[in-house]
Structure formats: structure tokens, C-alpha cells
Design a protein around this motif. Structure first.
Motif, mmCIF file in Angstrom:
data_model
loop_
_atom_site.group_PDB
_atom_site.id
_atom_site.type_symbol
_atom_site.label_atom_id
_atom_site.label_comp_id
_atom_site.label_asym_id
_atom_site.label_seq_id
_atom_site.Cartn_x
_atom_site.Cartn_y
_atom_site.Cartn_z
ATOM 1 N N MET A 56 2.795 7.278 14.587
ATOM 2 C CA MET A 56 2.323 8.626 14.258
ATOM 3 C C MET A 56 2.568 8.960 12.788
ATOM 4 S SD MET A 56 3.103 11.183 17.409
ATOM 5 C CE MET A 56 2.295 11.037 18.999
ATOM 6 N N ALA A 57 3.681 8.477 12.242
ATOM 7 C CA ALA A 57 3.971 8.709 10.819
ATOM 8 C C ALA A 57 2.889 8.075 9.950
ATOM 9 C CB ALA A 57 5.342 8.143 10.471
ATOM 10 N N ILE A 58 2.462 6.862 10.310
ATOM 11 C CA ILE A 58 1.385 6.195 9.572
ATOM 12 C C ILE A 58 0.084 6.972 9.725
ATOM 13 C CG2 ILE A 58 -0.013 4.084 9.469
ATOM 14 C CD1 ILE A 58 2.525 2.582 10.458
ATOM 15 N N PHE A 105 -3.197 5.264 6.077
ATOM 16 C CA PHE A 105 -3.717 4.851 7.382
ATOM 17 C C PHE A 105 -5.023 4.081 7.230
ATOM 18 C CE2 PHE A 105 -6.711 5.922 10.821
ATOM 19 C CZ PHE A 105 -6.104 5.266 11.880
ATOM 20 N N GLN A 106 -5.931 4.586 6.409
ATOM 21 C CA GLN A 106 -7.231 3.947 6.243
ATOM 22 C C GLN A 106 -7.115 2.527 5.693
ATOM 23 O OE1 GLN A 106 -10.110 4.893 7.322
ATOM 24 N NE2 GLN A 106 -9.484 6.929 8.028
ATOM 25 N N LYS A 107 -6.081 2.269 4.919
ATOM 26 C CA LYS A 107 -5.889 0.946 4.331
ATOM 27 C C LYS A 107 -5.171 -0.034 5.256
ATOM 28 C CE LYS A 107 -7.744 1.152 0.211
ATOM 29 N NZ LYS A 107 -8.828 0.213 -0.194
ATOM 30 N N VAL A 108 -4.331 0.480 6.142
ATOM 31 C CA VAL A 108 -3.468 -0.432 6.902
ATOM 32 C C VAL A 108 -3.816 -0.546 8.384
ATOM 33 C CG1 VAL A 108 -1.556 0.017 5.308
ATOM 34 C CG2 VAL A 108 -1.701 1.325 7.439
ATOM 35 N N TYR A 109 -4.678 0.323 8.917
ATOM 36 C CA TYR A 109 -4.847 0.312 10.369
ATOM 37 C C TYR A 109 -5.527 -0.963 10.867
ATOM 38 C CZ TYR A 109 -9.873 1.547 10.575
ATOM 39 O OH TYR A 109 -11.245 1.543 10.481
ATOM 40 N N LYS A 141 0.821 -1.220 0.000
ATOM 41 C CA LYS A 141 0.000 0.000 0.000
ATOM 42 C C LYS A 141 0.853 1.267 0.000
ATOM 43 C CE LYS A 141 -3.638 -2.553 0.144
ATOM 44 N NZ LYS A 141 -4.479 -2.704 -1.078
ATOM 45 N N ARG A 142 2.140 1.101 -0.206
ATOM 46 C CA ARG A 142 3.069 2.236 -0.167
ATOM 47 C C ARG A 142 2.711 3.306 -1.189
ATOM 48 N NH1 ARG A 142 5.638 6.031 -0.512
ATOM 49 N NH2 ARG A 142 7.817 6.489 -0.024
ATOM 50 N N ARG A 143 2.099 2.916 -2.287
ATOM 51 C CA ARG A 143 1.768 3.881 -3.351
ATOM 52 C C ARG A 143 0.783 4.951 -2.882
ATOM 53 N NH1 ARG A 143 -1.275 -0.645 -4.007
ATOM 54 N NH2 ARG A 143 -3.525 -0.351 -4.351
ATOM 55 N N LEU A 144 0.086 4.682 -1.777
ATOM 56 C CA LEU A 144 -0.890 5.648 -1.261
ATOM 57 C C LEU A 144 -0.229 6.824 -0.547
ATOM 58 C CD1 LEU A 144 -3.498 3.120 0.157
ATOM 59 C CD2 LEU A 144 -3.678 4.444 -1.947
ATOM 60 N N ILE A 145 1.078 6.733 -0.331
ATOM 61 C CA ILE A 145 1.802 7.803 0.360
ATOM 62 C C ILE A 145 2.467 8.697 -0.673
ATOM 63 C CG2 ILE A 145 3.616 8.351 2.029
ATOM 64 C CD1 ILE A 145 3.255 5.544 3.175
#
Length: 401
Positions: A356-358, A365-369, A297-301
Motif C-alpha cells: 500500500m505504501a508503494i 508505483f508506475q515505474k515499479v509495479y 527509482k527511489r528518487r521518484l518518491i
């Protein structure tokens, strides 16, 4: 129900569940999470309540007849707080008062995180479900309350840099003083703040630098004054000569350090690998799977995860400054191994900063939390007293069947 209300409820749920888990662990563990340090702290707290002052045994093990002297081997903050909580609560034993100080520290950290990031404070607070934090907060040690002020120091330094901290000089002086009076190791942060003051000076933040220097001067005078008081009482600045393990070579030192880092990075495992190899590797695979999912999901950043994140800079600055000075001191004068206890002022701000960075990357955040929450709940479950609970379940089933 509004999102903020759900966040508040989940935060309250986390606090209650973590404290309940700690109480269960403390109640059923053979030593009740009392180490030799703990025994000294508890005895000193009892002496304070009995009006004897800051006195403790001068040998270990000890009993009621062991001679006592001024307590100088460790800083006085934790036994004083324990005695205060025992006095405040009436009939609570000093032992449980020491645990209550830890619980209060947990709650204080949650509210600090709430002040820091708002209603999503529960997300960085998830790190307290890890093995390292559950161990630290189970023992009657000074580290739990110490870590409150480690995070508070990072918060104050960050706000001061961006001119968002009122009465910074006063707050910094109080925080640094409390760090020392809770643990002598708090002096490490005096060096960190000195580096911060130098950086502020060369970046034309002269007022900020001056505030830090004056605060350091006051706190240093207080620390030196207390050491001198110890000397007058017992003839030594910290209660006697310290006993250190044998000197180790560079290879062993690096190996010990890497082992400590591995333990710190393994969030769900038991500390002693030799007792549960298969479980350890299974949990590590789950942890790596969560990390792998996050990478997908890194592409979301947009840009680097940590780019221009002032919260992470403050927390990691506090974390790595502690680690740097610890490495120097540990190499010059060997003492405790690199375990979850001595590394806690490094790993807590490190992982809180990472969480906090996430949190600051909304789409990511919405994808990985969800998988992160699930894994941290697994950490909490795996650190329950499993053998005890299984025996209780078997006994219950045998009664029913």
C-alpha cells in the motif's frame, strides 16, 4: 478499455488463478493439506452436521470408535463455519467445505482491500501469490478466516482514528469477538486495542478511548464466559494441558526467530531450504534484483516512503503489536516454532502495508509495479506442484511422440 476496468479484470483474474492454484495443490499433495489440527476441525464439523454438537475426539490419532467430548482445545469458529458451508452447498464434503471457507476468506480480503484502496486492490492482493500465504490458505486451518478479521481490525482502527468509521463501537466489538471465537490467539489483539485506547486517551480522544474500553470489557466477558463454559464441560479452560517443546536458550530462540523472518521474507521459495538450495538462491537473487531496481527509482518518491501514510501505520501497528506479544508469550512458554503459520498475522499486514505504501506514491508505483507483478507471478508458478505437472507433461509428450 478504461484503467479502472482493467484493474477490476486483473483483480478477478488474480482471485480465480490463486484459487485454481490452491485447488491443484490440494488435489495432488499427498496429505491434501490436512494436519492433525485439520483432522480435528473436520471431525467436529461433521459432528455438527450430524446434530451431535460441538464435539471432537479426545485423542490423536482417532477413528470412528474414539471417545469424544466437548471441543475445547481450539476455538469453535472454524469448524462451525465449515459445517455451515457444507450445509449451505448441499453435497460438498466437509473436507472441501473447509477449503471453501479459505477461498471465501480470500475473496473477503480482496473486497476489503477494494474498499480500502479502490480498483487497485489487486496490487496489495499480489502478496497472496507468496509461498507463505499459499501454504496457509491450502491447509484446513483457522488462520485463513482469522486473517480476514486481522485486516478488518486494522481498517476499523484506522478509520476510527480519523473519524471515518460509523458505528465503530459495535463493529469493534463484533470484530474482536470473532477474532477470539475463530482462534484463542485473537486475545492478543485485545492488548493491542488496549494500547490504542490508552494512546487515544492521552491524545485527548476520550470518546474514542471510551468506546474501545467498553468494547474490550464486553469482549473480555464473552471470552471469559466461553472459557468457563469449557471448564464446565471438560474440566479445563482450553481442553486440557498443552504440550510444549523443551525450553531453549536465548541464542537458539533468536536463531529460530531470525530463521522465521528469513523464511517470511523469501516470497518465492519452498519452506525447506535443504531440499532446493540452488533454486532458493536463484529465486532470492531475482527477488533482490527487483528490490535493487526499486531502490534505483527511489528518487521518484518525495520524502520517506512511509511518511504520513495512515494505512501503513494501521497495518504495521497491528502487525508489530501481534509480534511483540507473540515474542513475550513464546519466550515465557515455548510452543510452535516461528514458521509461516504462526507468523502469518504478522507478515500479512506487514506486506500488505508495504504494498500500500508503494501504491500511494503514484510516480514510483508506475515505474515499479510491472517487475513486482512479474515477480509475484513467478512466486505463484514456483509454488505449483512442479513434479506432478512435469510428470503430466512428460506423459503427454510420450503419447504425442
Amino acid at each position: 478499455m478504461k484503467v479502472s476496468q482493467r484493474n477490476h479484470l486483473f483483480g478477478a483474474f488474480l482471485i480465480i488463478v490463486i484459487i485454481a492454484v490452491l485447488c491443484l495443490r490440494i488435489s495432488v499433495e499427498a496429505t491434501h493439506y490436512r494436519s492433525p489440527d485439520s483432522d480435528f476441525y473436520i471431525r467436529v464439523a461433521e459432528n455438527i452436521l450430524e446434530g451431535k454438537g460441538l464435539r471432537g475426539p479426545n485423542t490423536f490419532p482417532f477413528d470412528e470408535n474414539t471417545p469424544e467430548q466437548h471441543f475445547a482445545a481450539w476455538a469453535p469458529g472454524y469448524p462451525i463455519l465449515t459445517a455451515f458451508v457444507a450445509w449451505l452447498t448441499g453435497g460438498v464434503s466437509v473436507f472441501w467445505a473447509s477449503k471453501m471457507v479459505n477461498f471465501i476468506a480470500l475473496i473477503a480480503i480482496y473486497f476489503l482491500l477494494f474498499k480500502w484502496v479502490g480498483s487497485r486492490a489487486w496490487f496489495p492482493f499480489l502478496y497472496f501469490c507468496s509461498f507463505a500465504m499459499l501454504e496457509v490458505y491450502s491447509y484446513s486451518w483457522s488462520e485463513p478466516i482469522f486473517l480476514v478479521f486481522v485486516l478488518l481490525l486494522a481498517y476499523q482502527l484506522k478509520n476510527a482514528w480519523y473519524e471515518r468509521e460509523r458505528l465503530f463501537f459495535l463493529k469493534l466489538t463484533v470484530t474482536l469477538s470473532l477474532l477470539f471465537f475463530i482462534r484463542y490467539a485473537g486475545l492478543v489483539y485485545y492488548f493491542g486495542v488496549a494500547f490504542y485506547a490508552i494512546a487515544a486517551f492521552f491524545m485527548n480522544r476520550r470518546k474514542l478511548s471510551f468506546q474501545c474500553i467498553i468494547s474490550l470489557a464486553i469482549c473480555s466477558i464473552l471470552a471469559l464466559g466461553y472459557f468457563y463454559y469449557n471448564y464446565l464441560q471438560v474440566g479445563d479452560y482450553t481442553g486440557g494441558e498443552r504440550v510444549f517443546p523443551d525450553w531453549i536458550n536465548n541464542l537458539d530462540f533468536i536463531g529460530n526467530l531470525l530463521h522465521g523472518f528469513l523464511n517470511s521474507a523469501s516470497l518465492a521459495r519452498n519452506f525447506y531450504l535443504a531440499t532446493d538450495e540452488y533454486l532458493y538462491f536463484a529465486l532470492m537473487l531475482i527477488q533482490l534484483a527487483v528490490i535493487g531496481y526499486m531502490i534505483t527509482k527511489r528518487r521518484l518518491i518525495n520524502g520517506p516512503l512511509l511518511k504520513t501514510n495512515e494505512d501503513v501505520y494501521a497495518l504495521w501497528g497491528t502487525s508489530f503489536s501481534y509480534m511483540l506479544i507473540l515474542l513475550i508469550l513464546r519466550r515465557l512458554s515455548p510452543f510452535d516454532p516461528f514458521d509461516y503459520r504462526i507468523l502469518s498475522p504478522f507478515i500479512l499486514p506487514f506486506f500488505v502495508g508495504l504494498f500500500m505504501a508503494i501504491l500511494k506514491k503514484e510516480a514510483f508505483f508506475q515505474k515499479v509495479y510491472r517487475p513486482i507483478v512479474a515477480f509475484m507471478m513467478l512466486c505463484l508458478v514456483m509454488n505449483l506442484p512442479k513434479v506432478y505437472l512435469l510428470e503430466k507433461v512428460k506423459a503427454l509428450l510420450s503419447m504425442i511422440l
